[in-house]
Design a protein around this motif. Structure first.
Motif, mmCIF file in Angstrom:
data_model
loop_
_atom_site.group_PDB
_atom_site.id
_atom_site.type_symbol
_atom_site.label_atom_id
_atom_site.label_comp_id
_atom_site.label_asym_id
_atom_site.label_seq_id
_atom_site.Cartn_x
_atom_site.Cartn_y
_atom_site.Cartn_z
ATOM 1 N N ASP A 21 0.848 -1.255 -0.018
ATOM 2 C CA ASP A 21 -0.079 0.046 -0.013
ATOM 3 C C ASP A 21 0.789 1.301 0.070
ATOM 4 O OD1 ASP A 21 -2.227 -1.404 0.210
ATOM 5 O OD2 ASP A 21 -2.220 -1.580 2.347
ATOM 6 N N TYR A 22 2.096 1.230 0.752
ATOM 7 C CA TYR A 22 2.881 2.557 0.879
ATOM 8 C C TYR A 22 3.530 2.708 -0.505
ATOM 9 C CZ TYR A 22 2.302 2.693 5.856
ATOM 10 O OH TYR A 22 1.589 2.569 7.135
ATOM 11 N N VAL A 23 4.025 1.598 -0.997
ATOM 12 C CA VAL A 23 4.605 1.551 -2.525
ATOM 13 C C VAL A 23 3.374 2.150 -3.612
ATOM 14 C CG1 VAL A 23 5.384 0.308 -4.466
ATOM 15 C CG2 VAL A 23 6.345 -0.291 -2.019
ATOM 16 N N VAL A 24 2.338 1.714 -3.449
ATOM 17 C CA VAL A 24 1.245 2.315 -4.339
ATOM 18 C C VAL A 24 0.982 3.840 -4.089
ATOM 19 C CG1 VAL A 24 -1.197 2.238 -5.107
ATOM 20 C CG2 VAL A 24 0.133 0.021 -4.801
ATOM 21 N N MET A 25 0.986 4.233 -2.917
ATOM 22 C CA MET A 25 0.827 5.514 -2.562
ATOM 23 C C MET A 25 2.192 6.385 -2.994
ATOM 24 S SD MET A 25 -1.192 5.830 1.116
ATOM 25 C CE MET A 25 -0.121 4.752 1.956
ATOM 26 N N PHE A 28 1.844 6.674 -6.819
ATOM 27 C CA PHE A 28 0.813 7.845 -7.162
ATOM 28 C C PHE A 28 1.321 9.267 -7.019
ATOM 29 C CE2 PHE A 28 -2.608 10.600 -5.647
ATOM 30 C CZ PHE A 28 -3.566 10.434 -6.751
ATOM 31 N N VAL A 29 2.126 9.379 -5.712
ATOM 32 C CA VAL A 29 2.579 10.954 -5.334
ATOM 33 C C VAL A 29 3.746 11.042 -6.601
ATOM 34 C CG1 VAL A 29 3.862 12.299 -3.930
ATOM 35 C CG2 VAL A 29 2.039 10.803 -3.020
ATOM 36 N N LEU A 30 4.782 10.091 -6.776
ATOM 37 C CA LEU A 30 5.603 10.522 -7.817
ATOM 38 C C LEU A 30 5.049 10.888 -9.358
ATOM 39 C CD1 LEU A 30 8.710 10.533 -8.382
ATOM 40 C CD2 LEU A 30 8.446 7.939 -9.061
ATOM 41 N N THR A 36 2.012 16.928 -13.017
ATOM 42 C CA THR A 36 1.973 18.357 -12.761
ATOM 43 C C THR A 36 2.934 19.300 -13.281
ATOM 44 O OG1 THR A 36 1.013 18.026 -10.817
ATOM 45 C CG2 THR A 36 1.695 20.170 -10.676
ATOM 46 N N ALA A 37 4.343 18.933 -13.208
ATOM 47 C CA ALA A 37 5.361 19.459 -13.840
ATOM 48 C C ALA A 37 5.336 19.501 -15.282
ATOM 49 C CB ALA A 37 6.723 18.997 -13.573
ATOM 50 N N PHE A 38 4.813 18.577 -16.015
ATOM 51 C CA PHE A 38 4.587 18.530 -17.499
ATOM 52 C C PHE A 38 3.361 19.215 -17.736
ATOM 53 C CE2 PHE A 38 2.705 16.600 -21.164
ATOM 54 C CZ PHE A 38 3.597 16.499 -22.051
ATOM 55 N N CYS A 39 2.420 19.447 -17.159
ATOM 56 C CA CYS A 39 1.303 20.249 -17.562
ATOM 57 C C CYS A 39 1.500 21.530 -17.338
ATOM 58 C CB CYS A 39 -0.008 19.641 -16.991
ATOM 59 S SG CYS A 39 -0.666 17.945 -17.513
ATOM 60 N N TRP A 40 2.109 22.084 -16.263
ATOM 61 C CA TRP A 40 2.363 23.436 -16.106
ATOM 62 C C TRP A 40 3.470 24.065 -16.511
ATOM 63 C CZ3 TRP A 40 -1.123 26.531 -13.831
ATOM 64 C CH2 TRP A 40 -2.035 25.860 -13.517
ATOM 65 N N SER A 41 4.239 23.394 -17.446
ATOM 66 C CA SER A 41 5.764 23.705 -17.987
ATOM 67 C C SER A 41 5.361 24.632 -19.164
ATOM 68 C CB SER A 41 6.583 22.680 -18.510
ATOM 69 O OG SER A 41 5.991 21.916 -19.368
ATOM 70 N N HIS A 42 5.813 25.692 -19.462
ATOM 71 C CA HIS A 42 5.495 26.629 -20.449
ATOM 72 C C HIS A 42 6.899 26.597 -21.423
ATOM 73 C CE1 HIS A 42 1.843 28.032 -18.818
ATOM 74 N NE2 HIS A 42 2.409 28.092 -17.591
ATOM 75 N N ALA A 43 6.863 26.388 -22.577
ATOM 76 C CA ALA A 43 7.672 26.730 -23.370
ATOM 77 C C ALA A 43 8.264 28.284 -23.592
ATOM 78 C CB ALA A 43 7.315 26.274 -24.908
ATOM 79 N N GLY A 44 9.514 28.464 -23.430
ATOM 80 C CA GLY A 44 9.975 29.839 -23.503
ATOM 81 C C GLY A 44 9.959 30.277 -25.114
#
Length: 135
Positions: A21-25, A28-30, A36-44
């Motif tokens: 269960d801890y591995v799955v959590m 999930f967090v990773l 989140t990083a991929f969706c919020w990155s903006h190309a310069g």
């Protein structure tokens, strides 16, 4: 429910979790962080397009610092390019909306001086994330 029984029920709940269960959590967090990083990155932006009276006046590289004065119906519009960003530094328009836009840094950002018929738009490797703008 008092604090003692709440703490006990919390410990009872944690005792039901196993190492898997801890591995799955953790996965999930990773995964959440990567998405989140991929969706919020903006190309310069890499270039700025300058338009005068609806026509492309110039296209400049954002890496080179320049100041450009463009004649319009009301007078000169001064465009400044420096350190990967661009702005309209001064304009004879009465409300100064384009000057207040400040420094533009991301692909698709623009500043428009309608009374003097001058605008700038930042472009890059990827197209803007939208089809049109409306106010």
């Amino acid at each position: 429910m008092n604090n003692i029984s709440a703490a006990k029920s919390w410990r009872d709940w944690l005792s039901l979790l196993r190492s898997g269960d801890y591995v799955v959590m953790g996965v999930f967090v990773l995964l959440w962080g990567v998405i989140t990083a991929f969706c919020w990155s903006h190309a310069g932006a890499t270039r700025v397009k300058i338009f005068q009276d609806g026509q492309l006046y110039a296209e400049l590289d954002l890496a080179a610092a320049r100041i450009l004065a463009i004649d319009g119906p009301l007078g000169k519009t001064v465009i400044e390019v420096a350190a990967g960003r661009a702005r309209i530094a001064s304009d004879p328009s009465p409300r100064q909306y384009c000057v207040r836009a400040g420094w533009l840094t991301q692909v698709g950002q623009s500043a428009i001086c309608l009374p003097n018929r001058t605008s700038i738009e930042l472009v890059g490797q990827r197209p803007a994330r939208y089809d049109s703008l409306s106010y």
